[in-house]
Design a protein around this motif. Structure first.
Motif, PDB file in Angstrom:
ATOM      1  N   ASP A 100       0.916  -1.272   0.000  1.00  0.00           N
ATOM      2  CA  ASP A 100       0.016   0.022  -0.105  1.00  0.00           C
ATOM      3  C   ASP A 100       0.998   1.339   0.072  1.00  0.00           C
ATOM      4  O   ASP A 100       1.996   1.128   0.491  1.00  0.00           O
ATOM      5  N   PHE A 101       0.433   2.383  -0.522  1.00  0.00           N
ATOM      6  CA  PHE A 101       1.246   3.586  -0.666  1.00  0.00           C
ATOM      7  C   PHE A 101      -0.009   4.773  -0.672  1.00  0.00           C
ATOM      8  O   PHE A 101      -1.305   4.496  -1.045  1.00  0.00           O
ATOM      9  N   GLY A 148      -8.341   3.296  -3.174  1.00  0.00           N
ATOM     10  CA  GLY A 148      -9.367   4.072  -2.600  1.00  0.00           C
ATOM     11  C   GLY A 148      -9.113   5.459  -2.708  1.00  0.00           C
ATOM     12  O   GLY A 148      -7.750   5.702  -2.419  1.00  0.00           O
ATOM     13  N   ILE A 149      -9.828   6.228  -2.961  1.00  0.00           N
ATOM     14  CA  ILE A 149      -9.401   7.624  -3.458  1.00  0.00           C
ATOM     15  C   ILE A 149     -10.303   8.331  -2.338  1.00  0.00           C
ATOM     16  O   ILE A 149     -11.420   8.467  -2.517  1.00  0.00           O
ATOM     17  N   ALA A 150      -9.742   9.474  -1.661  1.00  0.00           N
ATOM     18  CA  ALA A 150     -10.311  10.206  -0.748  1.00  0.00           C
ATOM     19  C   ALA A 150      -9.955  11.678  -1.416  1.00  0.00           C
ATOM     20  O   ALA A 150      -9.050  12.172  -1.597  1.00  0.00           O
ATOM     21  N   LEU A 151     -11.232  12.498  -1.301  1.00  0.00           N
ATOM     22  CA  LEU A 151     -11.144  14.078  -1.718  1.00  0.00           C
ATOM     23  C   LEU A 151     -11.130  14.822  -0.383  1.00  0.00           C
ATOM     24  O   LEU A 151     -12.189  14.308   0.480  1.00  0.00           O
ATOM     25  N   GLU A 153      -9.534   7.723   5.414  1.00  0.00           N
ATOM     26  CA  GLU A 153     -10.827   7.722   4.325  1.00  0.00           C
ATOM     27  C   GLU A 153     -10.532   6.805   3.337  1.00  0.00           C
ATOM     28  O   GLU A 153     -11.038   5.929   2.932  1.00  0.00           O
ATOM     29  N   ALA A 154      -9.079   7.106   2.635  1.00  0.00           N
ATOM     30  CA  ALA A 154      -8.563   6.331   1.576  1.00  0.00           C
ATOM     31  C   ALA A 154      -8.556   4.914   1.918  1.00  0.00           C
ATOM     32  O   ALA A 154      -8.724   4.115   1.071  1.00  0.00           O
ATOM     33  N   GLU A 155      -8.184   4.821   3.137  1.00  0.00           N
ATOM     34  CA  GLU A 155      -7.763   3.277   3.337  1.00  0.00           C
ATOM     35  C   GLU A 155      -9.102   2.522   3.471  1.00  0.00           C
ATOM     36  O   GLU A 155      -9.293   1.504   3.235  1.00  0.00           O
ATOM     37  N   ALA A 156     -10.283   3.313   4.150  1.00  0.00           N
ATOM     38  CA  ALA A 156     -11.474   2.690   4.343  1.00  0.00           C
ATOM     39  C   ALA A 156     -12.050   2.492   2.942  1.00  0.00           C
ATOM     40  O   ALA A 156     -12.825   1.454   2.617  1.00  0.00           O
ATOM     41  N   ARG A 157     -11.774   3.283   1.996  1.00  0.00           N
ATOM     42  CA  ARG A 157     -12.308   3.029   0.556  1.00  0.00           C
ATOM     43  C   ARG A 157     -11.489   1.904  -0.132  1.00  0.00           C
ATOM     44  O   ARG A 157     -12.235   1.256  -0.796  1.00  0.00           O
ATOM     45  N   LEU A 158     -10.071   2.028   0.144  1.00  0.00           N
ATOM     46  CA  LEU A 158      -9.590   0.769  -0.485  1.00  0.00           C
ATOM     47  C   LEU A 158     -10.146  -0.600   0.156  1.00  0.00           C
ATOM     48  O   LEU A 158     -10.340  -1.526  -0.692  1.00  0.00           O
ATOM     49  N   GLU A 159     -10.388  -0.719   1.468  1.00  0.00           N
ATOM     50  CA  GLU A 159     -11.026  -2.071   1.839  1.00  0.00           C
ATOM     51  C   GLU A 159     -12.348  -2.464   1.392  1.00  0.00           C
ATOM     52  O   GLU A 159     -12.670  -3.460   1.049  1.00  0.00           O
ATOM     53  N   ARG A 219     -11.153  -3.028  -8.140  1.00  0.00           N
ATOM     54  CA  ARG A 219     -12.248  -2.048  -8.228  1.00  0.00           C
ATOM     55  C   ARG A 219     -11.569  -0.650  -7.563  1.00  0.00           C
ATOM     56  O   ARG A 219     -10.549  -0.690  -7.099  1.00  0.00           O
ATOM     57  N   VAL A 220     -12.151   0.472  -8.104  1.00  0.00           N
ATOM     58  CA  VAL A 220     -11.934   1.736  -7.357  1.00  0.00           C
ATOM     59  C   VAL A 220     -13.099   2.369  -6.472  1.00  0.00           C
ATOM     60  O   VAL A 220     -14.169   2.250  -7.132  1.00  0.00           O
ATOM     61  N   SER A 221     -12.672   2.904  -5.568  1.00  0.00           N
ATOM     62  CA  SER A 221     -13.804   3.466  -4.790  1.00  0.00           C
ATOM     63  C   SER A 221     -13.236   4.681  -4.551  1.00  0.00           C
ATOM     64  O   SER A 221     -12.143   5.344  -3.933  1.00  0.00           O
ATOM     65  N   ALA A 222     -14.076   5.717  -5.215  1.00  0.00           N
ATOM     66  CA  ALA A 222     -13.818   7.110  -5.353  1.00  0.00           C
ATOM     67  C   ALA A 222     -15.363   8.157  -5.313  1.00  0.00           C
ATOM     68  O   ALA A 222     -15.990   7.787  -6.289  1.00  0.00           O
ATOM     69  N   VAL A 223     -15.574   8.870  -4.452  1.00  0.00           N
ATOM     70  CA  VAL A 223     -16.563   9.883  -4.562  1.00  0.00           C
ATOM     71  C   VAL A 223     -17.915   9.001  -4.169  1.00  0.00           C
ATOM     72  O   VAL A 223     -18.602   9.360  -3.119  1.00  0.00           O
TER      73      VAL A 223
END
Length: 105
Positions: free
Chosen positions: A1-2, A37-40, A53-59, A68-72
């Motif tokens: 992860d990064f 996972g993308i956090a704005l 938030e990005a980590e939660a979206r990645l999970e 898959r990608v989680s953004a917005v």
């Protein structure tokens, strides 16, 4: 992860290109997945909160089936759906107006 911190518009394009390059690198092997996972967030929010938030979206993206990608949006989307949405004129990702007004990006 990064973690990468990028302006939102360039970040969406970078994510799409990173996924395309990763697929080419792995020879489009379906057994090797790339979830993101993308956090704005607003400029003055602590990075630790945005990273969480990005980590939660990645999970969430992994839980929804990987690759898959989680953004917005609350749920993740396929890379194909993400690519189509992020290539639209004015970068109008689903839910993006709400995210922009929330984070003032």
């Amino acid at each position: 992860d990064f973690v990468l911190i990028l302006p939102w518009r360039q970040g969406l394009a970078f994510a799409r290109h990173l996924r395309e390059d990763f697929a080419a690198f792995t020879g489009d092997n379906p057994d090797v997945t790339f979830s993101l996972g993308i956090a704005l967030f607003p400029p003055h929010l602590p990075v630790s909160i945005a990273a969480a938030e990005a980590e939660a979206r990645l999970e969430g993206a992994k839980d929804d089936g990987r690759n898959r990608v989680s953004a917005v949006e609350p749920r993740s989307m396929t890379w194909e759906d993400f690519a189509a949405a992020s290539r639209r004129p004015n970068a109008s990702m689903p839910g993006c107006a709400t995210a922009r007004s929330r984070c003032r990006c």
